[in-house]
Write a protein that holds these residues in place. Structure first.
Motif, short mmCIF file in Angstrom:
data_model
loop_
_atom_site.label_atom_id
_atom_site.label_comp_id
_atom_site.label_asym_id
_atom_site.label_seq_id
_atom_site.Cartn_x
_atom_site.Cartn_y
_atom_site.Cartn_z
N ASP A 293 0.84 -1.20 0.00
CA ASP A 293 0.00 0.00 0.00
C ASP A 293 0.88 1.25 0.00
N LYS A 294 1.93 1.22 0.79
CA LYS A 294 2.86 2.36 0.83
C LYS A 294 3.55 2.53 -0.53
N LEU A 295 3.97 1.43 -1.11
CA LEU A 295 4.64 1.50 -2.42
C LEU A 295 3.68 2.07 -3.47
N ASN A 296 2.42 1.69 -3.36
CA ASN A 296 1.41 2.19 -4.30
C ASN A 296 1.21 3.70 -4.16
N ARG A 297 1.35 4.19 -2.94
CA ARG A 297 1.15 5.63 -2.70
C ARG A 297 2.39 6.45 -3.00
N GLU A 298 3.54 5.89 -2.59
CA GLU A 298 4.76 6.71 -2.62
C GLU A 298 5.75 6.31 -3.72
N HIS A 299 5.54 5.18 -4.35
CA HIS A 299 6.43 4.67 -5.39
C HIS A 299 7.87 4.54 -4.89
N SER A 300 7.99 4.30 -3.62
CA SER A 300 9.31 4.21 -3.01
C SER A 300 9.19 3.49 -1.68
N LEU A 301 10.17 2.66 -1.36
CA LEU A 301 10.26 2.03 -0.04
C LEU A 301 11.71 2.12 0.42
N GLU A 302 11.92 1.89 1.70
CA GLU A 302 13.28 1.78 2.21
C GLU A 302 13.87 0.45 1.74
N LEU A 303 15.19 0.43 1.66
CA LEU A 303 15.88 -0.81 1.26
C LEU A 303 15.39 -2.01 2.07
N GLU A 304 15.30 -1.83 3.40
CA GLU A 304 14.91 -2.94 4.28
C GLU A 304 13.47 -3.37 4.00
N GLU A 305 12.65 -2.42 3.58
CA GLU A 305 11.25 -2.76 3.30
C GLU A 305 11.14 -3.61 2.03
N TYR A 306 11.90 -3.22 1.01
CA TYR A 306 11.93 -4.06 -0.20
C TYR A 306 12.41 -5.47 0.16
N GLN A 307 13.47 -5.48 0.96
CA GLN A 307 14.06 -6.76 1.33
C GLN A 307 13.03 -7.63 2.06
N PHE A 308 12.26 -7.03 2.94
CA PHE A 308 11.23 -7.76 3.69
C PHE A 308 10.19 -8.35 2.73
N LEU A 309 9.77 -7.55 1.75
CA LEU A 309 8.80 -8.06 0.76
C LEU A 309 9.38 -9.27 0.03
N LEU A 310 10.63 -9.13 -0.41
CA LEU A 310 11.25 -10.20 -1.21
C LEU A 310 11.45 -11.47 -0.39
N GLU A 311 11.72 -11.29 0.90
CA GLU A 311 11.96 -12.46 1.76
C GLU A 311 10.65 -13.16 2.13
N ASN A 312 9.55 -12.47 1.89
CA ASN A 312 8.25 -13.05 2.27
C ASN A 312 7.33 -13.27 1.08
N ILE A 313 7.93 -13.43 -0.07
CA ILE A 313 7.13 -13.63 -1.28
C ILE A 313 6.20 -14.84 -1.10
N ASN A 314 4.94 -14.66 -1.46
CA ASN A 314 3.98 -15.77 -1.44
C ASN A 314 2.90 -15.46 -2.49
N PRO A 315 2.10 -16.46 -2.87
CA PRO A 315 1.14 -16.26 -3.97
C PRO A 315 0.17 -15.09 -3.74
N ASP A 316 -0.30 -14.91 -2.52
CA ASP A 316 -1.23 -13.80 -2.27
C ASP A 316 -0.55 -12.45 -2.46
N LEU A 317 0.67 -12.38 -2.00
CA LEU A 317 1.43 -11.13 -2.14
C LEU A 317 1.70 -10.84 -3.61
N MET A 318 2.05 -11.88 -4.35
CA MET A 318 2.28 -11.71 -5.80
C MET A 318 1.01 -11.21 -6.50
N ASN A 319 -0.12 -11.81 -6.12
CA ASN A 319 -1.39 -11.41 -6.75
C ASN A 319 -1.74 -9.97 -6.46
N LEU A 320 -1.54 -9.58 -5.21
CA LEU A 320 -1.87 -8.20 -4.83
C LEU A 320 -0.96 -7.22 -5.58
N ALA A 321 0.34 -7.54 -5.66
CA ALA A 321 1.27 -6.65 -6.37
C ALA A 321 0.89 -6.59 -7.85
N ALA A 322 0.49 -7.73 -8.42
CA ALA A 322 0.12 -7.76 -9.85
C ALA A 322 -1.14 -6.93 -10.09
#
Ligand code: 5AD
Ligand code: FES
Length: 352
Positions: free
Chosen positions: A10-39
């Motif tokens: 939601d933050k990425l959708n609003r700000e088009h930017s995240l902290e490095l650690e936040e991107y890393q957290f997303l990547l470390e927690n990739i799952n089908p629901d998360l992929m669908n929401l991002a898509a």
């Protein structure tokens, strides 16, 4: 799904930017629901800027000679089992002609770093194509050269340049490339190209050997900051005649998720569904479009040389004629509700 993950998208959708650690957290927690929401978010932007249109580029792989020895690449100079070829200027121009007839309004001249082609040769090829097709946009993908060379090609009429940064982490860069190649020079080239006025394509391999989620997060930060016009990503795929022959290939899932994140980071950016993505999954390119990509790059090279331009094993589309490849792609893209268009395909918002 964990609320932290939903909140980050939601933050990425609003700000088009995240902290490095936040991107890393997303990547470390990739799952089908998360992929669908991002898509879903990604398709919203794709639709806003490009509708259901997919741009098409004709790729001419004109030489597989390369002075470099990147550990991942099948046409590295150290591969003695690679049959080498070089197309003559006239043959390259003929490929562009054929592409024009097939509806392409942009052509990508790609090759290894082959200095047999002097600046003058490159300029003559560009001028040769422009002479008969002034409305064709020419993209170069010929690696690192000096700024004055890049300027000459621009003056001759080239307007786009693809040079993947490969990784935004200098330490990983040093693990993927021999010492004679430097991260700093790569970055200098990218900045020079942008400065000259090219539309620039950067990009990276997904899950290349040794690449961590933090490294990928660094790539996303780099794209956020550098804002290339295009970002090409594809899974790393091992090639049997390279030092990385035994390394695992990147996954479909991570590549698709990254396409969606890239679309959210820079909604107007051109993002190709790459041949590498089509190679690890039979419907990889279609899935790439559904994850937010908006460009495909079918091959226009003569079929006689196709198999020789093997950057990784099992590359697709090495047997088909250009026309067959395009028809195949049109059908594939249509099957997911999108449409290939005859267009030079500038980035949305690009001002000439
Ligand atoms: N797997 C996937 N992509 C590769 N490339 C080179 N070798 C491989 C490989 N083994 C990519 C690099 C290069 C682009 C032309 O192809 O990112 O920039
Ligand atoms: Fe090349 Fe299908 S896209 S054969």
């Amino acid at each position: 799904m964990e609320t932290k993950l939903v909140d980050l998208l939601d933050k990425l959708n609003r700000e088009h930017s995240l902290e490095l650690e936040e991107y890393q957290f997303l990547l470390e927690n990739i799952n089908p629901d998360l992929m669908n929401l991002a898509a879903e978010y990604a398709r919203k932007y794709q639709n806003q800027y490009y509708g259901n249109k997919v741009y098409i580029r004709g790729l001419v792989e004109f030489t597989n000679y390369c002075r470099n020895n990147c550990y991942y690449c099948g046409i590295r100079r150290g591969n003695n089992n690679c049959e080498r070829y070089r197309l003559k200027a006239d043959d390259i121009i003929a490929c562009a002609d054929e592409g024009y007839k097939l509806g392409f309004r942009t052509v990508v001249l790609q090759g290894g770093e082959d200095f047999t082609y002097s600046d003058e040769d490159i300029c003559n090829i560009i001028k040769g194509i422009k002479a008969s097709h002034n409305d064709m946009v020419i993209t170069l993908s010929i690696g690192e050269r000096e700024r004055d060379s890049y300027q000459k090609y621009f003056d001759a009429g080239a307007r786009r340049f693809l040079l993947r940064h490969e990784t935004a982490n200098p330490e990983l860069y040093a693990k993927l490339h021999p010492k004679e190649l430097s991260f700093e020079h790569r970055m200098k080239c990218l900045h020079d190209l942008k400065d000259i006025g090219y539309q620039v394509g950067a990009g990276f391999m997904v899950q290349s050997p040794g690449q961590t989620p933090k490294d990928i997060a660094m790539d996303l930060k780099f794209i956020e900051e550098f804002k290339p016009d295009m970002c090409g990503i594809g899974p790393f795929i091992s090639h049997k005649e390279t030092p990385f022959a035994k390394e695992a290939s990147g996954t479909l899932e991570m590549t698709l998720f990254l396409i969606s994140l890239l679309r959210m980071i820079y909604p107007q950016m051109l993002i190709p569904a790459t041949t590498a993505l089509g190679t690890i999954d039979p419907r990889g390119r279609e899935k790439g479009i559904q994850a937010g990509a908006n460009v495909v790059m079918p091959n226009l090279s003569p079929t006689s040389v196709r198999k020789m331009y093997t950057l990784y094993d099992n590359k697709i589309c090495t047997g088909e004629e250009a026309a067959e490849c395009i028809n195949c792609l049109k059908n594939r893209i249509a099957s997911v509700g999108y449409e290939i268009v005859t267009d030079v395909g500038n980035r949305a918002g690009f001002i000439d």
